[in-house]
Design an enzyme around this catalytic site. Structure first.
Site, PDB file in Angstrom:
ATOM      1  CG  ASP A 106      26.788 -69.265   6.963  1.00 27.61           C
ATOM      2  OD1 ASP A 106      25.598 -69.584   7.078  1.00 27.61           O
ATOM      3  OD2 ASP A 106      27.746 -70.066   7.096  1.00 27.61           O
ATOM      4  CG  ASN A 125      23.509 -76.570  16.213  1.00 31.20           C
ATOM      5  OD1 ASN A 125      23.615 -76.207  17.387  1.00 31.20           O
ATOM      6  ND2 ASN A 125      22.753 -75.927  15.351  1.00 31.20           N
ATOM      7  CG  ASP A 183      19.747 -72.500  20.848  1.00 27.25           C
ATOM      8  OD1 ASP A 183      19.820 -72.519  19.606  1.00 27.25           O
ATOM      9  OD2 ASP A 183      18.871 -73.107  21.496  1.00 27.25           O
ATOM     10  CG  ASP A 190      24.377 -70.968  10.038  1.00 24.78           C
ATOM     11  OD1 ASP A 190      23.427 -71.268   9.290  1.00 24.78           O
ATOM     12  OD2 ASP A 190      25.569 -71.142   9.718  1.00 24.78           O
TER      13      ASP A 190
END
Length: 350
Positions: A225, A233, A242, A268
């Protein structure tokens, strides 16, 4: 360099040998002389040996069309037509052998080459009939020969047409197969990172479980993770997120063996399957990956410049369900986050 191998005899050479064998039948029945049979058999054998040697030595690779189908066909047809001119009795075998020879050329030669070869073959055959008619007289035998020529003249174009339709269908099937393989590969991949998607990871896990249960070879998974990815984000936008996912995916892919499996498990989170790897080896691998990810430079797009990973590791227990294995890895990942993130935690086999 052309690989060294012993080539098989070409189909046209095989047809020529079968034609020589048919002449033996004519000889045994008294329709042709032994001298004719031996001469033709010797010529056919030389023809076969010549082309076999060309393929064996790799000389055919110097030509634009390495199969040399056209010169083989021309040679074979020329032998049969000359024999038919010299020995009228063999003419009965001419048409079927011509059609068989053309059937192999259809899938190798262009339409223009086939038309030119057909025209040449029919012209040569018609010339034989006319020459023989001038010598023997235009009687019943001449008309029978002419009828046989007409049958061949009508059959060859139809055969070429059908063959080309089959060739087109084969090309369509090849294109369709390629598209299906492409779509199948695409359906197994995550669109953003190019890694396996969750569905394909499930399939790979089932295969790894089957192998472990049958061969007693261990495998371990790493649930990975990216720390505080939601904040990244929210603060920097999804395009930055991204970019981070793609760069990390590339780094993770470059760090594994060819036998290992890597995929995007969701958001993620990433999942690695490490075959023939025990818990200790998997933890060492996870630590290396954590360090690699830390040294990724995102200073152009991130205020903190770097990312960190939390990784949970679990080794498969013989006979357990895949969901239980993932649950243990997820518990180890949760523990890594609770202990401050940017670390690797694991759950033993006990």
């Amino acid at each position: 360099m052309q690989p060294v191998r012993i080539p098989q005899i070409s189909p046209i050479s095989l047809i020529s040998l079968l034609y020589a064998l048919s002449l033996y039948v004519f000889y045994r029945q008294g329709f042709i002389s032994g001298r004719t049979f031996i001469s033709v058999a010797a010529i056919v054998l030389c023809f076969v040996v010549l082309f076999y040697s060309v393929f064996r030595l790799g000389i055919n690779q110097r030509f634009h069309e390495p199969s040399l189908m056209l010169p083989q066909l021309v040679t074979s047809l020329f032998i049969m037509l000359v024999v038919a001119y010299l020995e009228r009795a063999t003419q009965i075998a001419l048409v079927p052998f011509i059609l068989i020879a053309f059937s192999f050329g259809i899938f190798r030669l262009s339409t223009a080459s086939l038309i030119a070869l057909s025209f040449g073959c029919l012209s040569f055959y018609l010339a034989i009939i006319v020459l023989r008619g001038q010598t023997e007289g235009f009687l019943h035998a001449f008309r029978a020969d002419l009828v046989q020529w007409c049958v061949l003249a009508l059959t060859l174009p139809g055969m070429i047409l059908v063959g080309k339709q089959i060739q087109n269908l084969r090309q369509l099937l090849r294109a369709t197969r390629y598209q299906l393989e492409h779509y199948e590969e695409k359906s197994a991949r995550d669109e953003l990172t190019g890694l396996y998607n969750r569905r394909q990871l499930q399939t790979e896990l089932e295969q790894a479980k089957l192998q472990a249960d049958t061969s007693d070879i261990p495998f371990t998974i790493c649930l990975i993770d990216i720390d505080r990815f939601k904040e990244i984000n929210d603060n920097n936008g999804h395009l930055v997120g991204d970019t981070i996912l793609k760069e990390f995916a590339k780094t993770a892919r470059d760090s594994i063996r060819d036998t290992d499996v890597l995929g995007r498990y969701g958001g993620d989170e990433f999942l690695q399957i490490l075959p023939d790897t025990d818990l200790k080896g998997a933890v060492m691998h996870a630590e290396r990956l954590r360090v690699y990810a830390h040294f990724l430079d995102f200073q152009k797009i991130l205020a903190q410049k770097n990312i960190s990973l939390s990784i949970g590791v679990a080794q498969y227990r013989n006979g357990e369900k895949i969901t239980d294995l993932i649950s243990r890895a997820d518990s180890a990942l949760y523990q890594a986050k609770q202990l401050g993130r940017n670390r690797v935690e694991w759950i033993g086999l006990e």
